[in-house]
Enzyme design. Structure first.
Site, short mmCIF file in Angstrom:
data_model
loop_
_atom_site.label_atom_id
_atom_site.label_comp_id
_atom_site.label_asym_id
_atom_site.label_seq_id
_atom_site.Cartn_x
_atom_site.Cartn_y
_atom_site.Cartn_z
CG ASP A 46 47.27 54.80 49.38
OD1 ASP A 46 48.05 54.80 48.40
OD2 ASP A 46 46.16 55.35 49.35
CG ASP A 59 51.61 47.55 44.11
OD1 ASP A 59 50.39 47.39 43.90
OD2 ASP A 59 52.43 47.72 43.20
CB VAL A 60 46.30 46.38 46.48
CG1 VAL A 60 46.07 47.22 47.72
CG2 VAL A 60 46.02 47.17 45.21
CG ASN A 92 38.83 53.43 47.86
OD1 ASN A 92 37.88 53.86 47.22
ND2 ASN A 92 39.92 54.16 48.05
CE1 TYR A 99 38.71 53.69 37.99
CE2 TYR A 99 36.69 54.16 36.80
CZ TYR A 99 37.40 54.13 37.97
OH TYR A 99 36.81 54.55 39.14
CE LYS A 131 37.23 51.19 40.02
NZ LYS A 131 37.51 50.96 41.46
CB THR A 165 38.31 62.25 44.08
OG1 THR A 165 38.11 61.70 42.77
CG2 THR A 165 37.20 61.78 45.02
#
Length: 249
Positions: free
Chosen positions: A33, A50-51, A77, A141, A145, A176
């Site tokens: 993360d 950082d992915v 995730n 977003y 996805k 969340t």
């Protein structure tokens, strides 16, 4: 040797719940993360990266390879959600959301592939119900996805020759920080956060929103080759029945 999991976006929310659930089931868990985890985290090791950045991902996975040297599941995730109308979404915001949510999953899978191949492991991608039905003011977003669901199917086909399974979880509304941050993007009326959450829950056939641990248990099922050994290319919806209801009702 314990089975090992790498969970991206692991510092909070669903990612943190996934880490706790896997650790509770006896797995060795590594987190990745940009943020540091909270107190009492269940991680065997924690990697800061950082992915969306290829070199950072490569270095992080190399650290894992030099440590335990084993990886049974990659849980992609990490995610970024920006609530803006489509016509008001700047190109740089669009690019950043897709870079984290979609390109990040590809980069992590590419880097982790040799470790996964060695044990005929698995990839679990965290998609969303927004891959199947969506709302206003969340276009980047939703597109990311939807792309992740398609990427999952491609992974399942191309990774199968090496015995690696790839599946996705499509959560609905989950309690969340990301959900709470997005409550005021305009599709729900009201000002009180708890009232908004209750109203959102009431819109579900089960009458509530999910707890992060409920999503985590679905991830564990798809990761565990003893439970889901013949499941690949599947998108498992965990949404309290939200997608079952016609919008015209």
């Amino acid at each position: 040797m314990k089975r090992a999991a790498l969970v991206t976006g692991a510092a909070r929310g669903i990612g943190a719940a996934v880490a706790r659930t896997f650790a509770g089931a006896g797995w060795e868990v590594w987190g990745l993360d940009l943020h540091e985890p909270g107190d009492g985290s269940p991680f065997r090791g924690f990697l800061t990266a950082d992915v969306a950045e290829p070199e950072q991902v490569r270095r992080a996975v190399a650290t894992l390879a030099e440590g335990p040297g084993r990886l049974d599941v990659l849980v992609n995730n990490a995610a970024l959600q920006v609530a803006l109308p489509l016509l008001e979404t700047p190109p740089e915001v669009w690019d950043r959301v897709l870079a984290v949510n979609l390109r990040g999953a590809l980069l992590c899978a590419q880097a982790a592939y040799p470790l996964l191949k060695a044990v005929r492991g698995a990839v679990v991608n965290m998609s969303s119900v927004h891959a199947a039905a969506t709302s206003c003011s969340i276009a980047a977003y939703a597109v990311s996805k939807g792309g992740l669901a398609a990427l999952t199917r491609t992974m399942a086909l191309e990774f199968a020759a090496d015995g690696i399974r790839a599946n996705a979880v499509l959560p609905g509304a989950v309690d969340t920080e990301m959900l709470r941050d997005g409550l005021r993007r305009g599709h729900l009326d009201g000002a009180d956060e708890e009232a908004l959450l209750a109203d959102l829950g009431a819109r579900h056939p089960l009458g509530r929103i999910a707890r992060p641990e409920e999503i985590a248990r679905a991830v564990l099922f798809l990761a565990d080759s003893e439970q889901s050994s013949f499941v690949t290319g599947h998108c498992l919806t965990v949404d309290g029945g939200a997608l079952c209801r016609l919008s015209t009702e």
